[in-house]
Design a protein around this motif. Structure first.
Motif, short mmCIF file in Angstrom:
data_model
loop_
_atom_site.label_atom_id
_atom_site.label_comp_id
_atom_site.label_asym_id
_atom_site.label_seq_id
_atom_site.Cartn_x
_atom_site.Cartn_y
_atom_site.Cartn_z
N VAL A 6 -18.04 0.54 0.74
CA VAL A 6 -19.04 1.28 -0.02
C VAL A 6 -18.40 2.57 -0.55
O VAL A 6 -17.76 3.30 0.22
CB VAL A 6 -20.25 1.62 0.88
CG1 VAL A 6 -21.27 2.48 0.15
CG2 VAL A 6 -20.88 0.33 1.40
N PRO A 7 -18.57 2.87 -1.86
CA PRO A 7 -18.02 4.12 -2.39
C PRO A 7 -18.59 5.32 -1.63
O PRO A 7 -19.76 5.34 -1.27
CB PRO A 7 -18.47 4.13 -3.85
CG PRO A 7 -18.80 2.71 -4.16
CD PRO A 7 -19.23 2.08 -2.87
N ALA A 8 -17.77 6.34 -1.44
CA ALA A 8 -18.17 7.51 -0.66
C ALA A 8 -19.39 8.21 -1.26
O ALA A 8 -20.22 8.77 -0.55
CB ALA A 8 -17.01 8.48 -0.54
N ALA A 9 -19.54 8.19 -2.58
CA ALA A 9 -20.64 8.91 -3.24
C ALA A 9 -21.96 8.13 -3.21
O ALA A 9 -23.02 8.69 -3.50
CB ALA A 9 -20.26 9.23 -4.68
N LEU A 10 -21.95 6.86 -2.89
CA LEU A 10 -23.16 6.04 -2.97
C LEU A 10 -24.31 6.56 -2.11
O LEU A 10 -25.45 6.64 -2.59
CB LEU A 10 -22.85 4.58 -2.63
CG LEU A 10 -24.00 3.60 -2.80
CD1 LEU A 10 -24.48 3.60 -4.25
CD2 LEU A 10 -23.59 2.21 -2.39
#
Length: 168
Positions: free
Chosen positions: A153-157
């Motif tokens: 999962v992208p860190a910013a999600l």
């Protein structure tokens, strides 16, 4: 039956009490009558995997309380002639276990006309029983596939999702 009395009792009681058995690797609903496992198959009913008159069948019975394998036995399949004494005994047991029949009270007539009723009588030694179960799970190896699971999962999600919740 060519097994010891306690083994014969185990096969009969386990098979009678289990709502589901595996015959030649396929799950089937069943009944017990005339000293054997009884199944019905054909149009509107379950498929009967490899059952032929006079042929061998392998039956695996699960434990009623735990749901795991309890005993595996071999038997000889017998195709019962419609309206014979053996057929009537098997059908009397099976009709009480058949759930959601499409034709209700006409089910027995349909079975006589279109379906096959088999009785599998235990023969020979038990293949598996308590105390002699194999160590492996018995599960099939998954089929190889090019499909993959999603990456990380992208860190910013998580922050983006949190903002959407605040707006709503």
């Amino acid at each position: 039956m060519g097994v010891k009395t306690e083994e014969a009792a185990l096969v009969e009681e386990a098979t009678k009490k289990s709502g589901l058995v595996w015959v030649n690797g396929r799950a089937l609903w069943h009944g017990w009558a005339g000293g054997g496992l009884c199944v019905v198959g054909g149009p509107g009913e379950q498929p009967l995997p490899g059952l032929v008159d006079g042929g061998a069948a392998t039956v695996t019975v699960r434990s009623k309380d735990k749901g795991g394998r309890l005993v595996t036995w071999t038997g000889k399949a017998e195709l019962l002639a419609p309206r014979s004494e053996k057929w009537d005994a098997a059908v009397a047991e099976l009709k009480g276990r058949r759930l959601n029949a499409p034709d209700g009270e006409h089910m027995v007539e349909r079975w006589a006309r279109e379906c096959e009723v088999f009785r599998v009588v235990p023969e020979g030694e038990l293949l598996e029983a308590p105390g002699t179960m194999p160590a492996g799970s018995g599960a099939a190896v998954p089929v190889a596939t090019p499909a993959t699971t999603r990456g990380e999962v992208p860190a910013a999600l998580p922050r983006l999702l949190a903002r959407r919740r605040k707006r709503a």
